[in-house]
Design a protein around this motif. Structure first.
Motif, PDB file in Angstrom:
ATOM      1  N   ASP A   1       0.887  -1.422   0.510  1.00  0.00           N
ATOM      2  CA  ASP A   1       0.011  -0.326   0.136  1.00  0.00           C
ATOM      3  C   ASP A   1       0.632   1.312  -0.042  1.00  0.00           C
ATOM      4  OD1 ASP A   1      -1.927   2.154   0.144  1.00  0.00           O
ATOM      5  OD2 ASP A   1      -2.745   1.357   2.361  1.00  0.00           O
ATOM      6  N   PRO A   2       0.874   2.034  -1.114  1.00  0.00           N
ATOM      7  CA  PRO A   2       1.830   3.339  -0.880  1.00  0.00           C
ATOM      8  C   PRO A   2       1.593   4.639  -0.338  1.00  0.00           C
ATOM      9  CG  PRO A   2       0.686   3.233  -3.103  1.00  0.00           C
ATOM     10  CD  PRO A   2       0.297   1.714  -2.700  1.00  0.00           C
ATOM     11  N   LEU A   3      -0.117   4.302   0.247  1.00  0.00           N
ATOM     12  CA  LEU A   3      -0.382   5.485   1.270  1.00  0.00           C
ATOM     13  C   LEU A   3       0.136   4.483   2.972  1.00  0.00           C
ATOM     14  CD1 LEU A   3      -3.648   6.301  -1.213  1.00  0.00           C
ATOM     15  CD2 LEU A   3      -1.119   7.123  -1.175  1.00  0.00           C
ATOM     16  N   SER A   4      -0.157   3.578   3.157  1.00  0.00           N
ATOM     17  CA  SER A   4       0.348   3.198   4.062  1.00  0.00           C
ATOM     18  C   SER A   4       1.165   3.673   5.472  1.00  0.00           C
ATOM     19  CB  SER A   4       0.920   1.291   4.083  1.00  0.00           C
ATOM     20  OG  SER A   4       0.810   1.238   6.145  1.00  0.00           O
ATOM     21  N   HIS A   5       0.744   3.872   6.428  1.00  0.00           N
ATOM     22  CA  HIS A   5       2.024   5.183   7.162  1.00  0.00           C
ATOM     23  C   HIS A   5       2.458   3.619   8.478  1.00  0.00           C
ATOM     24  CE1 HIS A   5       1.769   8.591   5.811  1.00  0.00           C
ATOM     25  NE2 HIS A   5       0.737   8.599   5.715  1.00  0.00           N
ATOM     26  N   GLU A   6       2.262   1.884   8.358  1.00  0.00           N
ATOM     27  CA  GLU A   6       2.687   1.013   8.969  1.00  0.00           C
ATOM     28  C   GLU A   6       4.389   0.912   9.061  1.00  0.00           C
ATOM     29  OE1 GLU A   6      -0.659  -2.360   9.406  1.00  0.00           O
ATOM     30  OE2 GLU A   6       0.092  -1.312   7.674  1.00  0.00           O
ATOM     31  N   SER A   7       4.875   1.111   9.908  1.00  0.00           N
ATOM     32  CA  SER A   7       6.125   0.695  10.127  1.00  0.00           C
ATOM     33  C   SER A   7       6.630  -0.437   9.474  1.00  0.00           C
ATOM     34  CB  SER A   7       7.109  -0.255  11.444  1.00  0.00           C
ATOM     35  OG  SER A   7       8.242   0.063  11.691  1.00  0.00           O
ATOM     36  N   PHE A   8       7.740  -0.674   8.659  1.00  0.00           N
ATOM     37  CA  PHE A   8       7.883  -1.825   7.750  1.00  0.00           C
ATOM     38  C   PHE A   8       9.002  -2.176   8.856  1.00  0.00           C
ATOM     39  CE2 PHE A   8       8.458   1.111   4.499  1.00  0.00           C
ATOM     40  CZ  PHE A   8       7.756   0.776   3.585  1.00  0.00           C
ATOM     41  N   LYS A   9       9.272  -2.104  10.063  1.00  0.00           N
ATOM     42  CA  LYS A   9      10.273  -2.842  11.478  1.00  0.00           C
ATOM     43  C   LYS A   9       8.764  -3.483  12.151  1.00  0.00           C
ATOM     44  CE  LYS A   9      14.424  -2.662   9.976  1.00  0.00           C
ATOM     45  NZ  LYS A   9      14.694  -4.564  10.172  1.00  0.00           N
ATOM     46  N   SER A  10       8.443  -4.066  12.016  1.00  0.00           N
ATOM     47  CA  SER A  10       7.191  -4.582  12.829  1.00  0.00           C
ATOM     48  C   SER A  10       7.181  -6.056  12.255  1.00  0.00           C
ATOM     49  CB  SER A  10       5.926  -3.915  12.624  1.00  0.00           C
ATOM     50  OG  SER A  10       4.828  -4.123  13.524  1.00  0.00           O
ATOM     51  N   ASN A  11       5.836  -6.642  13.994  1.00  0.00           N
ATOM     52  CA  ASN A  11       6.121  -8.054  13.646  1.00  0.00           C
ATOM     53  C   ASN A  11       3.868  -8.414  13.163  1.00  0.00           C
ATOM     54  OD1 ASN A  11       8.329  -8.817  14.026  1.00  0.00           O
ATOM     55  ND2 ASN A  11       8.028  -9.016  16.547  1.00  0.00           N
ATOM     56  N   SER A  12       3.917  -7.505  12.564  1.00  0.00           N
ATOM     57  CA  SER A  12       2.734  -7.623  12.182  1.00  0.00           C
ATOM     58  C   SER A  12       2.455  -6.203  11.231  1.00  0.00           C
ATOM     59  CB  SER A  12       1.158  -6.906  13.170  1.00  0.00           C
ATOM     60  OG  SER A  12       0.978  -5.954  13.633  1.00  0.00           O
ATOM     61  N   ARG A  13       1.087  -6.583   9.803  1.00  0.00           N
ATOM     62  CA  ARG A  13       0.715  -5.711   9.480  1.00  0.00           C
ATOM     63  C   ARG A  13      -0.561  -5.835   8.461  1.00  0.00           C
ATOM     64  NH1 ARG A  13       3.822  -1.740   7.113  1.00  0.00           N
ATOM     65  NH2 ARG A  13       3.658  -1.190   4.919  1.00  0.00           N
ATOM     66  N   ASN A  14      -1.196  -4.599   8.207  1.00  0.00           N
ATOM     67  CA  ASN A  14      -2.460  -5.163   7.376  1.00  0.00           C
ATOM     68  C   ASN A  14      -2.974  -5.767   6.291  1.00  0.00           C
ATOM     69  OD1 ASN A  14      -3.730  -4.209   9.426  1.00  0.00           O
ATOM     70  ND2 ASN A  14      -4.247  -2.055   9.451  1.00  0.00           N
ATOM     71  N   ALA A  15      -3.703  -6.060   6.225  1.00  0.00           N
ATOM     72  CA  ALA A  15      -3.353  -6.789   4.350  1.00  0.00           C
ATOM     73  C   ALA A  15      -3.786  -5.691   3.639  1.00  0.00           C
ATOM     74  CB  ALA A  15      -3.862  -7.937   4.454  1.00  0.00           C
ATOM     75  N   PHE A  16      -3.266  -5.414   2.295  1.00  0.00           N
ATOM     76  CA  PHE A  16      -4.454  -4.534   0.881  1.00  0.00           C
ATOM     77  C   PHE A  16      -4.572  -5.501   0.211  1.00  0.00           C
ATOM     78  CE2 PHE A  16      -2.647  -1.434  -1.844  1.00  0.00           C
ATOM     79  CZ  PHE A  16      -3.702  -0.490  -1.921  1.00  0.00           C
ATOM     80  N   HIS A  17      -5.119  -4.750   0.032  1.00  0.00           N
ATOM     81  CA  HIS A  17      -5.847  -5.939  -1.176  1.00  0.00           C
ATOM     82  C   HIS A  17      -5.818  -7.497  -1.206  1.00  0.00           C
ATOM     83  CE1 HIS A  17      -7.406  -2.387  -3.568  1.00  0.00           C
ATOM     84  NE2 HIS A  17      -5.955  -2.001  -3.727  1.00  0.00           N
ATOM     85  N   GLY A  18      -6.115  -7.979   0.042  1.00  0.00           N
ATOM     86  CA  GLY A  18      -5.181  -9.136   1.298  1.00  0.00           C
ATOM     87  C   GLY A  18      -4.536  -9.593   0.431  1.00  0.00           C
ATOM     88  N   LEU A  19      -3.436  -9.592   0.482  1.00  0.00           N
ATOM     89  CA  LEU A  19      -2.167  -9.682   0.837  1.00  0.00           C
ATOM     90  C   LEU A  19      -0.659  -8.754   1.842  1.00  0.00           C
ATOM     91  CD1 LEU A  19      -1.585  -9.819  -2.685  1.00  0.00           C
ATOM     92  CD2 LEU A  19      -1.590 -11.184  -1.890  1.00  0.00           C
ATOM     93  N   ALA A  20      -0.397  -9.470   1.900  1.00  0.00           N
ATOM     94  CA  ALA A  20       0.708  -8.683   2.911  1.00  0.00           C
ATOM     95  C   ALA A  20       2.038  -9.572   3.150  1.00  0.00           C
ATOM     96  CB  ALA A  20       0.059  -8.821   4.842  1.00  0.00           C
ATOM     97  N   LEU A  21       2.753  -9.234   3.799  1.00  0.00           N
ATOM     98  CA  LEU A  21       4.439  -9.352   3.221  1.00  0.00           C
ATOM     99  C   LEU A  21       5.328  -9.372   4.547  1.00  0.00           C
ATOM    100  CD1 LEU A  21       6.243 -10.828   1.007  1.00  0.00           C
ATOM    101  CD2 LEU A  21       7.396  -8.110   0.855  1.00  0.00           C
TER     102      LEU A  21
END
Length: 178
Positions: A126-146
């Motif tokens: 998600d190019p608009l996400s402000h979530e940290s890349f250094k984390s143990n969790s992430r909201n999915a974007f269009h059903g996907l996360a990495l």
């Protein structure tokens, strides 16, 4: 109404089917790398058949997704070097009961890994996400996360588990070798 794009570069034409009914054949024009149909939305199965010189070169099919049911994990590499630097990129997909990716899913996915490896980062595209890349969790974007897994120095195997409220969790094993 929905725009359906079929990308290709080695075919002359693409035929689109919605629930078994042909919506017509579109031919490539000039240097275009896609063809497009403007279609009224209808749940079911969408199938594209690409042809070159009248011969089928590729068929792709997608189905309308149901409600989110579980997480699937797909590692680009299930075996990495235990050198402290090697990485495995693990895609988390939120899918329905039939395994169809749910494109509107934005569930928070929690990742957990054994001590012999680390989560080097997470993302979702998600190019608009402000979530940290250094984390143990992430909201999915269009059903996907990495989740990006980094080996430590000890050979063996590690398990990455992904969980989210209301969804069946998933685990993938990654082998760490010398």
């Amino acid at each position: 109404m929905v725009d359906i794009w079929a990308y290709y570069n080695n075919a002359d034409e693409v035929e689109l089917f919605l629930n078994g009914k042909s919506l017509g054949v579109k031919r490539k024009k000039g240097d275009d790398l896609h063809v497009m149909w403007h279609v009224k939305f209808e749940p079911g199965t969408l199938k594209a058949i690409s042809r070159k010189n009248g011969k089928i070169v590729l068929e792709r099919e997608i189905k309308t997704a149901g409600i989110p049911a579980k997480i699937e994990l797909i590692a680009d590499r299930k075996s990495i070097l235990s050198n402290g630097n090697d990485l495995s990129f693990v895609t988390a997909r939120i899918v329905d009961k039939d395994g169809n990716i749910v494109p509107y899913a934005d569930n928070k996915i929690n990742f957990k890994i054994d001590d012999e490896a680390a989560i080097a980062g997470v993302d979702n595209g998600d190019p608009l996400s402000h979530e940290s890349f250094k984390s143990n969790s992430r909201n999915a974007f269009h059903g996907l996360a990495l989740a990006i897994i980094q080996a430590r120095l000890k050979p063996g195997s590690v398990n990455l588990t992904a969980s989210s409220a209301g969804l069946a969790p998933a685990t993938v094993q990654i082998v760490l070798h010398q």
